[in-house]
Design an enzyme around this catalytic site. Structure first.
Site, PDB file in Angstrom:
ATOM      1  N   ASP A   7     157.345  12.144 -17.978  1.00  0.00           N
ATOM      2  CA  ASP A   7     156.991  12.935 -16.800  1.00  0.00           C
ATOM      3  C   ASP A   7     155.841  13.827 -17.258  1.00  0.00           C
ATOM      4  O   ASP A   7     156.072  14.872 -17.867  1.00  0.00           O
ATOM      5  CB  ASP A   7     158.181  13.765 -16.333  1.00  0.00           C
ATOM      6  CG  ASP A   7     157.859  14.594 -15.103  1.00  0.00           C
ATOM      7  OD1 ASP A   7     157.008  14.175 -14.300  1.00  0.00           O
ATOM      8  OD2 ASP A   7     158.461  15.679 -14.955  1.00  0.00           O
ATOM      9  N   GLU A  68     155.105   8.749 -14.712  1.00  0.00           N
ATOM     10  CA  GLU A  68     155.060   9.119 -13.300  1.00  0.00           C
ATOM     11  C   GLU A  68     153.623   9.076 -12.804  1.00  0.00           C
ATOM     12  O   GLU A  68     152.721   9.613 -13.427  1.00  0.00           O
ATOM     13  CB  GLU A  68     155.641  10.520 -13.084  1.00  0.00           C
ATOM     14  CG  GLU A  68     155.710  10.891 -11.606  1.00  0.00           C
ATOM     15  CD  GLU A  68     156.413  12.204 -11.372  1.00  0.00           C
ATOM     16  OE1 GLU A  68     157.654  12.196 -11.315  1.00  0.00           O
ATOM     17  OE2 GLU A  68     155.722  13.216 -11.274  1.00  0.00           O
ATOM     18  N   ASP A 141     161.916  18.441 -16.142  1.00  0.00           N
ATOM     19  CA  ASP A 141     160.918  17.470 -16.589  1.00  0.00           C
ATOM     20  C   ASP A 141     161.571  16.422 -17.498  1.00  0.00           C
ATOM     21  O   ASP A 141     161.250  15.232 -17.421  1.00  0.00           O
ATOM     22  CB  ASP A 141     159.781  18.176 -17.332  1.00  0.00           C
ATOM     23  CG  ASP A 141     159.183  19.285 -16.490  1.00  0.00           C
ATOM     24  OD1 ASP A 141     158.412  18.968 -15.575  1.00  0.00           O
ATOM     25  OD2 ASP A 141     159.520  20.456 -16.739  1.00  0.00           O
TER      26      ASP A 141
END
EC number: 3.1.21.10
Length: 191
Positions: A7, A68, A141
């Protein structure tokens, strides 16, 4: 399949490794959050993210990296930093010949919770349940990095089958087109 989920972010970059077994079985190998000081130079921050990712790639030897996808955020500066961190991750993986797959936040949420509109708490709760974690990952996260890896493990077989079907369809279309051209030529039709 072993997946490194990332992430991306400059202040906090979630990073996780998940192993996928038969069916929908998944297990957590490692999870953490890479932090960089807000007041540090951009290049230094990206280097710290890069060094951490390189270390994880060397230590855990994943088969693929799931990152992501950044497509829009309200704060352009935040989006830029996130995209730059994601680029650093992609370069580190490419250096090792690893495939990098990008997943949208809604795709990841839908994969792990069943809803593309799930909030951070719902994602964290489902990640904990799916991986049988006793404690929450250190940050949202980190939970998102785990969710990215899970999403990829579950969706990769479908993506592979779709790609293979598209390739077969393209090959069949090519053969069909060639046969049509031969039939037209035999009949003396030009077009």
């Amino acid at each position: 399949m072993r997946v490194l989920g990332v992430d991306p972010g400059l202040t906090r970059c979630g990073i996780a490794v998940v192993d996928g077994g038969t069916g929908r079985k998944v297990s957590c190998v490692a999870v953490d959050t890479v932090r960089t000081p807000v007041d540090a130079d951009l290049a230094e921050r990206l280097l710290k993210v890069s060094d951490a990712v390189e270390g994880w790639l060397d230590l855990h030897k994943p088969d693929v990296v799931a990152v992501e996808r950044v497509f829009s955020q309200y704060n352009v500066q935040t989006a830029m930093g996130t995209a730059q961190a994601g680029g650093v991750v992609a370069v580190a993986a490419a250096r090792r010949g690893l495939k990098v797959e990008f997943h949208t936040p809604s795709e990841v949420k839908a994969a792990v919770t069943g809803s593309g509109r799930a909030d951070k708490a719902q994602v964290t709760a489902m990640v904990m349940r799916l991986l049988k974690l006793q404690e929450k990952p250190g940050t949202a996260d980190a939970a998102d990095a785990l969710a990215l890896a899970i999403c990829h493990i579950w969706r990769a077989p479908m993506r592979t089958r779709l790609a293979e079907a598209e390739q077969r369809a393209a090959e069949l279309a090519k053969v069909h087109k060639a046969r049509l051209a031969e039939a037209r030529k035999a009949k003396g039709v030009t077009r």
